[in-house]
Design a protein around this motif. Structure first.
Motif, PDB file in Angstrom:
ATOM      1  N   LYS A  26       0.824  -1.214   0.000  1.00 28.33           N
ATOM      2  CA  LYS A  26       0.000   0.000   0.000  1.00 28.33           C
ATOM      3  C   LYS A  26       0.857   1.263   0.000  1.00 28.33           C
ATOM      4  O   LYS A  26       0.590   2.205  -0.739  1.00 28.33           O
ATOM      5  N   TYR A  27       1.893   1.294   0.851  1.00 28.83           N
ATOM      6  CA  TYR A  27       2.708   2.502   0.996  1.00 28.83           C
ATOM      7  C   TYR A  27       3.976   2.483   0.144  1.00 28.83           C
ATOM      8  O   TYR A  27       4.638   3.509   0.008  1.00 28.83           O
ATOM      9  N   GLY A  28       4.330   1.343  -0.400  1.00 25.85           N
ATOM     10  CA  GLY A  28       5.496   1.249  -1.259  1.00 25.85           C
ATOM     11  C   GLY A  28       6.821   1.450  -0.535  1.00 25.85           C
ATOM     12  O   GLY A  28       7.805   1.875  -1.138  1.00 25.85           O
ATOM     13  N   LYS A  29       6.843   1.180   0.734  1.00 16.98           N
ATOM     14  CA  LYS A  29       8.063   1.307   1.530  1.00 16.98           C
ATOM     15  C   LYS A  29       7.945   0.432   2.768  1.00 16.98           C
ATOM     16  O   LYS A  29       6.892  -0.160   3.016  1.00 16.98           O
ATOM     17  N   SER A  30       9.031   0.365   3.536  1.00 21.26           N
ATOM     18  CA  SER A  30       9.015  -0.520   4.700  1.00 21.26           C
ATOM     19  C   SER A  30       8.951   0.233   6.023  1.00 21.26           C
ATOM     20  O   SER A  30       8.966  -0.389   7.079  1.00 21.26           O
ATOM     21  N   TYR A  31       8.891   1.565   5.986  1.00 22.78           N
ATOM     22  CA  TYR A  31       8.784   2.375   7.194  1.00 22.78           C
ATOM     23  C   TYR A  31       7.581   3.290   7.130  1.00 22.78           C
ATOM     24  O   TYR A  31       7.185   3.723   6.048  1.00 22.78           O
ATOM     25  N   LEU A  32       7.009   3.593   8.292  1.00 29.63           N
ATOM     26  CA  LEU A  32       5.861   4.495   8.385  1.00 29.63           C
ATOM     27  C   LEU A  32       6.252   5.711   9.209  1.00 29.63           C
ATOM     28  O   LEU A  32       6.973   5.600  10.196  1.00 29.63           O
ATOM     29  N   ASP A  33       5.750   6.873   8.790  1.00 28.51           N
ATOM     30  CA  ASP A  33       5.992   8.084   9.567  1.00 28.51           C
ATOM     31  C   ASP A  33       4.720   8.469  10.311  1.00 28.51           C
ATOM     32  O   ASP A  33       3.714   7.747  10.286  1.00 28.51           O
ATOM     33  N   CYS A  34       4.752   9.601  10.971  1.00 29.25           N
ATOM     34  CA  CYS A  34       3.638  10.043  11.810  1.00 29.25           C
ATOM     35  C   CYS A  34       2.338  10.152  11.011  1.00 29.25           C
ATOM     36  O   CYS A  34       1.294   9.676  11.449  1.00 29.25           O
ATOM     37  N   ASN A  35       2.391  10.755   9.839  1.00 33.09           N
ATOM     38  CA  ASN A  35       1.173  10.944   9.040  1.00 33.09           C
ATOM     39  C   ASN A  35       0.545   9.624   8.621  1.00 33.09           C
ATOM     40  O   ASN A  35      -0.676   9.479   8.603  1.00 33.09           O
ATOM     41  N   GLU A  36       1.365   8.651   8.279  1.00 33.08           N
ATOM     42  CA  GLU A  36       0.835   7.346   7.892  1.00 33.08           C
ATOM     43  C   GLU A  36       0.258   6.598   9.095  1.00 33.08           C
ATOM     44  O   GLU A  36      -0.756   5.903   8.970  1.00 33.08           O
ATOM     45  N   LEU A  37       0.866   6.768  10.256  1.00 30.34           N
ATOM     46  CA  LEU A  37       0.304   6.162  11.464  1.00 30.34           C
ATOM     47  C   LEU A  37      -1.029   6.805  11.835  1.00 30.34           C
ATOM     48  O   LEU A  37      -1.937   6.124  12.313  1.00 30.34           O
ATOM     49  N   ILE A  38      -1.157   8.106  11.596  1.00 25.46           N
ATOM     50  CA  ILE A  38      -2.439   8.785  11.825  1.00 25.46           C
ATOM     51  C   ILE A  38      -3.514   8.158  10.952  1.00 25.46           C
ATOM     52  O   ILE A  38      -4.611   7.842  11.413  1.00 25.46           O
ATOM     53  N   GLU A  39      -3.176   7.941   9.689  1.00 21.19           N
ATOM     54  CA  GLU A  39      -4.126   7.335   8.745  1.00 21.19           C
ATOM     55  C   GLU A  39      -4.489   5.904   9.144  1.00 21.19           C
ATOM     56  O   GLU A  39      -5.659   5.519   9.108  1.00 21.19           O
ATOM     57  N   THR A  41      -4.173   4.342  12.204  1.00 16.16           N
ATOM     58  CA  THR A  41      -4.761   4.129  13.521  1.00 16.16           C
ATOM     59  C   THR A  41      -6.039   4.920  13.753  1.00 16.16           C
ATOM     60  O   THR A  41      -6.833   4.559  14.615  1.00 16.16           O
ATOM     61  N   GLY A  42      -6.199   6.024  13.030  1.00 12.26           N
ATOM     62  CA  GLY A  42      -7.353   6.882  13.268  1.00 12.26           C
ATOM     63  C   GLY A  42      -7.162   7.800  14.464  1.00 12.26           C
ATOM     64  O   GLY A  42      -8.080   8.511  14.864  1.00 12.26           O
ATOM     65  N   LEU A  43      -5.965   7.791  15.036  1.00 10.51           N
ATOM     66  CA  LEU A  43      -5.656   8.670  16.160  1.00 10.51           C
ATOM     67  C   LEU A  43      -5.295  10.056  15.645  1.00 10.51           C
ATOM     68  O   LEU A  43      -4.916  10.215  14.488  1.00 10.51           O
ATOM     69  N   GLY A  44      -5.360  11.031  16.513  1.00 13.76           N
ATOM     70  CA  GLY A  44      -4.948  12.375  16.164  1.00 13.76           C
ATOM     71  C   GLY A  44      -3.436  12.514  16.190  1.00 13.76           C
ATOM     72  O   GLY A  44      -2.714  11.657  16.704  1.00 13.76           O
ATOM     73  N   ARG A  45      -2.941  13.625  15.623  1.00  9.05           N
ATOM     74  CA  ARG A  45      -1.507  13.859  15.527  1.00  9.05           C
ATOM     75  C   ARG A  45      -0.827  13.836  16.899  1.00  9.05           C
ATOM     76  O   ARG A  45       0.214  13.193  17.069  1.00  9.05           O
ATOM     77  N   ASP A  46      -1.407  14.512  17.868  1.00 10.43           N
ATOM     78  CA  ASP A  46      -0.792  14.560  19.198  1.00 10.43           C
ATOM     79  C   ASP A  46      -0.739  13.184  19.850  1.00 10.43           C
ATOM     80  O   ASP A  46       0.247  12.835  20.510  1.00 10.43           O
ATOM     81  N   ASN A  47      -1.777  12.398  19.667  1.00  8.79           N
ATOM     82  CA  ASN A  47      -1.792  11.045  20.243  1.00  8.79           C
ATOM     83  C   ASN A  47      -0.779  10.131  19.567  1.00  8.79           C
ATOM     84  O   ASN A  47      -0.137   9.316  20.231  1.00  8.79           O
ATOM     85  N   VAL A  48      -0.627  10.254  18.247  1.00 14.48           N
ATOM     86  CA  VAL A  48       0.367   9.435  17.549  1.00 14.48           C
ATOM     87  C   VAL A  48       1.771   9.846  17.982  1.00 14.48           C
ATOM     88  O   VAL A  48       2.629   8.998  18.211  1.00 14.48           O
ATOM     89  N   ARG A  49       2.000  11.127  18.121  1.00 15.34           N
ATOM     90  CA  ARG A  49       3.319  11.583  18.573  1.00 15.34           C
ATOM     91  C   ARG A  49       3.607  11.097  19.991  1.00 15.34           C
ATOM     92  O   ARG A  49       4.730  10.696  20.307  1.00 15.34           O
ATOM     93  N   ALA A  50       2.603  11.107  20.850  1.00 14.67           N
ATOM     94  CA  ALA A  50       2.778  10.588  22.207  1.00 14.67           C
ATOM     95  C   ALA A  50       3.069   9.088  22.170  1.00 14.67           C
ATOM     96  O   ALA A  50       3.928   8.597  22.915  1.00 14.67           O
ATOM     97  N   LEU A  51       2.380   8.365  21.303  1.00 16.01           N
ATOM     98  CA  LEU A  51       2.621   6.935  21.150  1.00 16.01           C
ATOM     99  C   LEU A  51       4.051   6.683  20.690  1.00 16.01           C
ATOM    100  O   LEU A  51       4.745   5.810  21.213  1.00 16.01           O
ATOM    101  N   MET A  52       4.511   7.491  19.735  1.00 16.63           N
ATOM    102  CA  MET A  52       5.864   7.317  19.213  1.00 16.63           C
ATOM    103  C   MET A  52       6.934   7.653  20.252  1.00 16.63           C
ATOM    104  O   MET A  52       8.071   7.222  20.128  1.00 16.63           O
ATOM    105  N   CYS A  53       6.567   8.396  21.281  1.00 17.58           N
ATOM    106  CA  CYS A  53       7.518   8.727  22.354  1.00 17.58           C
ATOM    107  C   CYS A  53       7.438   7.744  23.516  1.00 17.58           C
ATOM    108  O   CYS A  53       8.258   7.801  24.433  1.00 17.58           O
ATOM    109  N   SER A  54       6.448   6.853  23.497  1.00 17.81           N
ATOM    110  CA  SER A  54       6.295   5.918  24.608  1.00 17.81           C
ATOM    111  C   SER A  54       7.395   4.856  24.576  1.00 17.81           C
ATOM    112  O   SER A  54       7.937   4.522  23.523  1.00 17.81           O
ATOM    113  N   ALA A  55       7.713   4.340  25.743  1.00 19.03           N
ATOM    114  CA  ALA A  55       8.839   3.422  25.898  1.00 19.03           C
ATOM    115  C   ALA A  55       8.640   2.085  25.191  1.00 19.03           C
ATOM    116  O   ALA A  55       9.604   1.482  24.726  1.00 19.03           O
ATOM    117  N   ASN A  56       7.413   1.612  25.076  1.00 16.56           N
ATOM    118  CA  ASN A  56       7.197   0.276  24.513  1.00 16.56           C
ATOM    119  C   ASN A  56       6.868   0.292  23.019  1.00 16.56           C
ATOM    120  O   ASN A  56       6.567  -0.745  22.449  1.00 16.56           O
TER     121      ASN A  56
END
Length: 89
Positions: A26-39, A41-56
């Motif tokens: 679908k994305y033509g690559k092997s890595y996802l960035d914040c915008n693709e994770l938003i798409e 997961t359906g989460l908002g930008r701030d929530n995805v950024r918080a997720l990306m900063c979480s330890a696990n």
């Protein structure tokens, strides 16, 4: 709220393989960035950024950017079911 439990007869490894292939195609690559994770997961930008900063969360820093490999993301997501986790749908 509905809670779903993992079916012990489901092959988690096959689910991971199929989902990684689908997202990679679908994305033509092997890595996802914040915008693709938003798409995805359906989460908002701030929530995805918080997720990306979480330890696990399996994030990788590339310069100033944070990305996650599709394999690591799908494995992280589906392993919660494998460990008996409950996810709200």
């Amino acid at each position: 709220m509905k809670y779903y439990r993992a079916d012990p007869t489901v092959n988690i490894e096959q689910l991971i393989t199929n989902e990684v292939k689908r997202l990679s195609d679908k994305y033509g690559k092997s890595y996802l960035d914040c915008n693709e994770l938003i798409e995805l997961t359906g989460l908002g930008r701030d929530n995805v950024r918080a997720l990306m900063c979480s330890a696990n969360f399996p994030v990788t820093c590339v310069g100033n950017r944070k990305v996650v490999s599709i394999l690591a993301f799908v494995t992280w997501q589906l392993r919660g079911f494998d460990k008996g986790g409950n996810y709200v749908a």
